[in-house]
Design a protein around this motif. Structure first.
Motif, PDB file in Angstrom:
ATOM      1  N   PRO A 164       0.802  -1.236   0.000  1.00 46.68           N
ATOM      2  CA  PRO A 164       0.000   0.000   0.000  1.00 46.68           C
ATOM      3  C   PRO A 164       0.826   1.274   0.000  1.00 46.68           C
ATOM      4  O   PRO A 164       0.270   2.370   0.051  1.00 46.68           O
ATOM      5  CB  PRO A 164      -0.778  -0.135   1.311  1.00 46.68           C
ATOM      6  CG  PRO A 164       0.184  -0.829   2.217  1.00 46.68           C
ATOM      7  CD  PRO A 164       0.941  -1.800   1.346  1.00 46.68           C
ATOM      8  N   GLU A 165       2.170   1.167  -0.054  1.00 41.38           N
ATOM      9  CA  GLU A 165       2.994   2.368   0.113  1.00 41.38           C
ATOM     10  C   GLU A 165       3.157   3.166  -1.170  1.00 41.38           C
ATOM     11  O   GLU A 165       3.756   4.231  -1.166  1.00 41.38           O
ATOM     12  CB  GLU A 165       4.367   1.989   0.678  1.00 41.38           C
ATOM     13  CG  GLU A 165       5.221   1.124  -0.241  1.00 41.38           C
ATOM     14  CD  GLU A 165       5.002  -0.363  -0.061  1.00 41.38           C
ATOM     15  OE1 GLU A 165       5.964  -1.121  -0.311  1.00 41.38           O
ATOM     16  OE2 GLU A 165       3.887  -0.776   0.308  1.00 41.38           O
ATOM     17  N   TRP A 166       2.675   2.668  -2.303  1.00 44.89           N
ATOM     18  CA  TRP A 166       2.785   3.345  -3.595  1.00 44.89           C
ATOM     19  C   TRP A 166       4.244   3.631  -3.942  1.00 44.89           C
ATOM     20  O   TRP A 166       4.596   4.716  -4.379  1.00 44.89           O
ATOM     21  CB  TRP A 166       1.946   4.631  -3.629  1.00 44.89           C
ATOM     22  CG  TRP A 166       0.487   4.332  -3.663  1.00 44.89           C
ATOM     23  CD1 TRP A 166      -0.324   4.157  -2.584  1.00 44.89           C
ATOM     24  CD2 TRP A 166      -0.334   4.118  -4.815  1.00 44.89           C
ATOM     25  NE1 TRP A 166      -1.610   3.839  -2.993  1.00 44.89           N
ATOM     26  CE2 TRP A 166      -1.643   3.808  -4.354  1.00 44.89           C
ATOM     27  CE3 TRP A 166      -0.080   4.146  -6.188  1.00 44.89           C
ATOM     28  CZ2 TRP A 166      -2.689   3.537  -5.225  1.00 44.89           C
ATOM     29  CZ3 TRP A 166      -1.127   3.876  -7.049  1.00 44.89           C
ATOM     30  CH2 TRP A 166      -2.418   3.584  -6.565  1.00 44.89           C
ATOM     31  N   ARG A 167       5.085   2.621  -3.748  1.00 44.65           N
ATOM     32  CA  ARG A 167       6.504   2.747  -4.089  1.00 44.65           C
ATOM     33  C   ARG A 167       6.729   2.230  -5.501  1.00 44.65           C
ATOM     34  O   ARG A 167       6.400   1.092  -5.824  1.00 44.65           O
ATOM     35  CB  ARG A 167       7.361   1.972  -3.086  1.00 44.65           C
ATOM     36  CG  ARG A 167       8.857   2.048  -3.373  1.00 44.65           C
ATOM     37  CD  ARG A 167       9.671   1.716  -2.126  1.00 44.65           C
ATOM     38  NE  ARG A 167       9.332   0.421  -1.584  1.00 44.65           N
ATOM     39  CZ  ARG A 167       9.931  -0.719  -1.941  1.00 44.65           C
ATOM     40  NH1 ARG A 167      10.879  -0.715  -2.871  1.00 44.65           N
ATOM     41  NH2 ARG A 167       9.586  -1.858  -1.382  1.00 44.65           N
ATOM     42  N   ARG A 168       7.323   3.075  -6.341  1.00 45.51           N
ATOM     43  CA  ARG A 168       7.468   2.764  -7.763  1.00 45.51           C
ATOM     44  C   ARG A 168       8.728   1.945  -8.034  1.00 45.51           C
ATOM     45  O   ARG A 168       9.789   2.195  -7.460  1.00 45.51           O
ATOM     46  CB  ARG A 168       7.518   4.063  -8.569  1.00 45.51           C
ATOM     47  CG  ARG A 168       7.888   3.900 -10.047  1.00 45.51           C
ATOM     48  CD  ARG A 168       7.787   5.214 -10.788  1.00 45.51           C
ATOM     49  NE  ARG A 168       6.397   5.596 -10.892  1.00 45.51           N
ATOM     50  CZ  ARG A 168       5.573   5.137 -11.833  1.00 45.51           C
ATOM     51  NH1 ARG A 168       6.012   4.288 -12.746  1.00 45.51           N
ATOM     52  NH2 ARG A 168       4.325   5.523 -11.878  1.00 45.51           N
TER      53      ARG A 168
END
Length: 246
Positions: A164-168
């Motif tokens: 869920p951290e939205w790390r690309r």
């Protein structure tokens, strides 16, 4: 495994599109062991509800047995929400595509639709780690909903995004626009350029659509590109890559 990898991603996988992909899938199998990432639509355009197509479900289960990954890809894959007055929204939802189902939804609507899709996957005991929005279009509501679910990643044209951290994780995708002759010519040039620039990337994605299969030039490009990449890259699914790179 090689340090670099390639993922073959089939978009819009549904009962009516799966036969379109059959010849291409057989050609890929002839190249060796290449796991596919299959973006599955639970009810494609309201005419592909999975419970009505046991043979299609059985085909997907065989693909899982071969090492393929199934990804939740929208639900209906059609944008049926009313249009507002925003000209940017109009361009995205009517000129760029009419398939951006998860772009106009608020959080409640997106969450409900995602939960129904995940329930189907769980009912059929299909492992699922990822969600990809149709046309890669996600509004704020969908982005918020995704943080409330046990999904591990989503993606856009430029890369994979851990949830869920939205790390690309950078992973460019090649994709064709095959609906007209001039688009196909432009796609060939653009993808050759993108392929040259992407040579240094750890992961390259080949993003295919059913319409590509109707054009020999597109199919030939995909197969020739994949064969060349397999000489220097390891084939993986998207989730395999994310697990591998920590």
């Amino acid at each position: 495994m090689n340090a670099r990898a390639v993922s073959v991603v089939l978009h819009d996988v549904a009962p009516e599109t799966w036969p379109v992909y059959r010849r291409f899938v057989h050609a890929v199998e002839a190249l060796g062991t290449v796991p596919l990432t299959l973006l599955v639509v639970p009810d494609f355009h309201h005419r592909g509800a999975l419970d009505r197509f046991p043979a299609f479900r059985a085909a997907l289960e065989r693909r899982i047995g071969r090492g393929d990954e199934l990804v939740l890809h929208g639900f209906f894959h059609s944008d049926e929400a009313p249009l507002g007055l925003d000209p940017v929204d109009y361009c995205r939802r009517r000129i760029y595509t009419r398939e951006g189902e998860f772009y106009p939804l608020d959080e409640r609507q997106a969450l409900a639709r995602l939960e129904v899709g995940l329930e189907l996957f769980h009912r059929y005991r299909w492992p699922v780690a990822g969600f990809v929005a149709p046309a890669w279009l996600m509004g704020h509501g969908t982005r918020s909903a995704l943080t409330r679910l046990p999904l591990r990643y989503t993606s856009d044209p430029g890369g994979l995004i851990r949830l869920p951290e939205w790390r690309r994780v950078e992973a460019p995708s090649l994709v064709w626009s095959a609906r007209s002759a001039w688009r196909r010519r432009a796609s060939l040039l653009w993808n050759r350029h993108r392929l040259r620039r992407g040579r240094v990337q750890p992961l390259l994605r080949l993003g295919l659509h059913p319409v590509d299969m109707a054009h020999e030039g597109a199919v030939r490009f995909w197969l020739e590109t994949l064969a060349a990449l397999l000489a220097e890259r390891t084939p993986v699914t998207k989730w395999q890559w994310l697990q591998r790179c920590g």
